[in-house]
Design an enzyme around this catalytic site. Structure first.
Site, PDB file in Angstrom:
ATOM      1  N   ARG A  81       0.842  -1.204   0.000  1.00 43.21           N
ATOM      2  CA  ARG A  81       0.000   0.000   0.000  1.00 43.21           C
ATOM      3  C   ARG A  81       0.874   1.250   0.000  1.00 43.21           C
ATOM      4  NH1 ARG A  81      -4.992   1.986   3.979  1.00 43.21           N
ATOM      5  NH2 ARG A  81      -4.954   4.142   3.237  1.00 43.21           N
ATOM      6  N   ASN A 124     -10.554  -4.382  -1.403  1.00 42.57           N
ATOM      7  CA  ASN A 124     -10.314  -3.475  -2.519  1.00 42.57           C
ATOM      8  C   ASN A 124      -9.328  -4.060  -3.535  1.00 42.57           C
ATOM      9  OD1 ASN A 124     -11.925  -1.119  -2.003  1.00 42.57           O
ATOM     10  ND2 ASN A 124     -10.697  -0.803  -0.164  1.00 42.57           N
ATOM     11  N   CYS A 179     -19.179  -1.893  -0.476  1.00 48.21           N
ATOM     12  CA  CYS A 179     -18.283  -0.866   0.077  1.00 48.21           C
ATOM     13  C   CYS A 179     -19.060  -0.097   1.130  1.00 48.21           C
ATOM     14  CB  CYS A 179     -17.813   0.069  -1.033  1.00 48.21           C
ATOM     15  SG  CYS A 179     -16.786   1.452  -0.450  1.00 48.21           S
ATOM     16  N   ASP A 180     -18.386   0.303   2.199  1.00 51.95           N
ATOM     17  CA  ASP A 180     -19.076   0.996   3.276  1.00 51.95           C
ATOM     18  C   ASP A 180     -18.891   2.516   3.251  1.00 51.95           C
ATOM     19  OD1 ASP A 180     -16.445   1.125   3.992  1.00 51.95           O
ATOM     20  OD2 ASP A 180     -16.729   0.548   6.067  1.00 51.95           O
ATOM     21  N   HIS A 198     -16.263   3.983  -5.142  1.00 53.74           N
ATOM     22  CA  HIS A 198     -15.445   5.155  -4.810  1.00 53.74           C
ATOM     23  C   HIS A 198     -15.539   6.210  -5.906  1.00 53.74           C
ATOM     24  CE1 HIS A 198     -12.627   2.989  -1.710  1.00 53.74           C
ATOM     25  NE2 HIS A 198     -13.897   2.961  -1.383  1.00 53.74           N
ATOM     26  N   TYR A 250     -14.591  10.392  -2.471  1.00 49.71           N
ATOM     27  CA  TYR A 250     -13.474  10.016  -3.327  1.00 49.71           C
ATOM     28  C   TYR A 250     -13.419  10.817  -4.620  1.00 49.71           C
ATOM     29  CZ  TYR A 250     -12.013   6.082  -0.459  1.00 49.71           C
ATOM     30  OH  TYR A 250     -11.531   5.320   0.566  1.00 49.71           O
ATOM     31  N   ARG A 303      -0.764   8.172   3.757  1.00 50.74           N
ATOM     32  CA  ARG A 303      -1.787   7.625   4.655  1.00 50.74           C
ATOM     33  C   ARG A 303      -1.333   6.316   5.303  1.00 50.74           C
ATOM     34  NH1 ARG A 303      -5.555   7.945   8.407  1.00 50.74           N
ATOM     35  NH2 ARG A 303      -7.134   6.321   8.226  1.00 50.74           N
TER      36      ARG A 303
END
Length: 447
Positions: A97, A151, A173-174, A204, A269, A289
């Site tokens: 990531r 994801n 997706c939440d 998103h 997003y 992040r």
């Protein structure tokens, strides 16, 4: 009130996730509507999963000793005798990531885990892992449903559409649910359960066409638009007392996204696509992040697990409150288990749900959740602005799956070059060439 005497068995694929303990606590709190007989964890990282699993063992012994609990790295053991598979995996973990975020920033492009080149890189890593989990589920528990929230959802859902079209997998997706809880707060309601809505887009990458008070039918869009135009989705006060600084900026930035297209309300997003130069300018290429999560959430969660194991009790643990993320998954499992036909969002082949999008586009739209799957609800036409954006974005997502199927460098380059966050094809090529060696353990060989 329970509808019958059934009790269900679930496996969380991604047992080492930092979200897993909170999810388990929420499952236990909802035994009245989704009763369980067994909870299992599966992860291919035994060491990471053990840290979570040992703490959850204590939680289970204290709170629900009647429910069987185990964690394993053996797929057969994990996926045998389950009714629901919860997909919560991160292929490459936080190391990859971090690279998804930092490599694009070298070239002045958004560094974000699910959007732009980083999101496409993550999606390409996720495809084979999700397909493998589906295959294990179908081999060992052929009647089970998989609720996938791993994801990059849009890319994974497109891969499922092509490679496992008849599988019992629902990609969710939440993020819209989190935003709707903020909408409820803005309007003086409790949470997303109090709202009815019309929403459409891609994962998103979407917009609300309407929001109503579910009980009274009152149109809440005028009030929400007025608020969002000034504050975005930032609520503040006690509601946001534990919200991290980067998320505060994200929720506030929704005001600028709304200003561009004020007929709808945007998913947060959209900031990465509307204002990519702003995002790059305000990013630190050396601290993204992922670094915040490592220093904050990951450290806190694993520290709490270590404390529980050391003290031998889970009393007064950090997860003793509902999290929107896991509450939503419980809602969906309940709807499927008891055939309620409740309305939630899912990422599915369009097939007319958005009338002016291609039938095979993977879209995120309201669906009725039943024991035989999801039934999309028509959302009408997409606006010309939104349709143009969606056509570009969903083509990028399709090209990534093309790259996976064909082992094609060209297709992956085209996906990067077409994406709205990338300024030109040469920059796209540089990012891709930097990503290929880093993703060697996970991607197919691109030729």
């Amino acid at each position: 009130m329970m509808k019958d005497n059934r009790k269900f068995s679930v496996v969380i694929a991604g047992g080492g996730s930092t979200f897993t303990p909170g999810f388990v606590l929420n499952l236990l709190k909802n035994q009245d509507r989704f009763p369980l007989r067994k909870i299992k964890f599966y992860d291919n990282d035994a060491e990471r999963q053990k840290k979570i699993g040992d703490a959850v063992s204590i939680i289970m012994n204290e709170r629900a000793p009647e429910i069987e609990f185990e964690y394993t790295t053996d797929p057969k053991e994990a996926f045998t005798d389950v009714d629901f598979v919860m997909g919560s995996i991160r292929v490459g973990k936080y190391h990859m990531r971090s690279l998804d975020e930092k490599i694009p920033l070298r070239y002045g492009v958004n560094g974000q885990e699910t959007t732009g080149p980083g999101g496409m890189a993550y999606g390409l890593r996720s495809i084979p892992a999700i397909i493998q989990i589906i295959d294990w589920m179908e081999e060992y528990s052929p009647n089970a449903w998989m609720i996938n929230y791993s994801n990059t959802i849009a890319i994974v859902a497109e891969a499922c559409r092509r490679l496992r079209p008849h599988s019992k997998v629902i990609n969710i997706c939440d993020m819209p649910i989190d935003i709707m809880t903020r909408m409820a707060q803005i309007c003086g309601l409790k949470d997303y359960h109090d709202l009815d809505f019309n929403y459409y887009g891609l994962n998103h990458f979407g917009w609300w066409k309407g929001v109503w008070d579910k009980k009274t039918g009152k149109d809440l869009m005028p009030e929400l638009k007025k608020y969002v135009s000034k504050n975005g989705y930032w609520v503040g006060g006690d509601f946001d007392k534990n919200t991290e600084a980067s998320w505060k900026e994200t929720f506030k930035k929704a005001a600028d996204c709304y200003a561009l297209e004020p007929n709808t309300l945007p998913n947060t997003y959209m900031q990465y696509y509307y204002y990519p130069q702003y995002e790059v300018k305000n990013a630190d290429p050396n601290r993204t992040r992922t670094d915040e999560i490592r220093e904050y959430r990951q450290k806190i969660v694993f520290g709490e697990c270590e404390r529980i194991v050391k003290e031998g009790t889970a009393e007064n643990n950090m997860w003793d409150r509902n999290e929107t993320h896991s509450e939503y998954i419980v809602d969906i499992c309940h709807a499927i288990a008891y055939n309620t036909g409740e309305k939630f969002l899912a990422n599915i082949p369009n097939n007319g749900a958005i009338s002016n999008m291609d039938p095979d586009s993977i879209v995120e739209v309201p669906c009725l959740f039943t024991s035989h799957g999801v039934e999309p609800i028509s959302t009408g036409e997409a606006g010309i602005f939104q349709r143009g954006l969606m056509m570009e974005q969903q083509t990028c997502e399709k090209l990534v799956v093309d790259a996976y199927e064909q082992h094609s460098y060209e297709k992956m380059w085209e996906a990067f070059a077409l994406n709205k966050t990338v300024p030109d094809a040469l920059v796209a090529k540089k990012i891709l060439d930097d990503m290929i060696p880093e993703n060697k353990p996970y991607w197919p060989i691109l030729k």
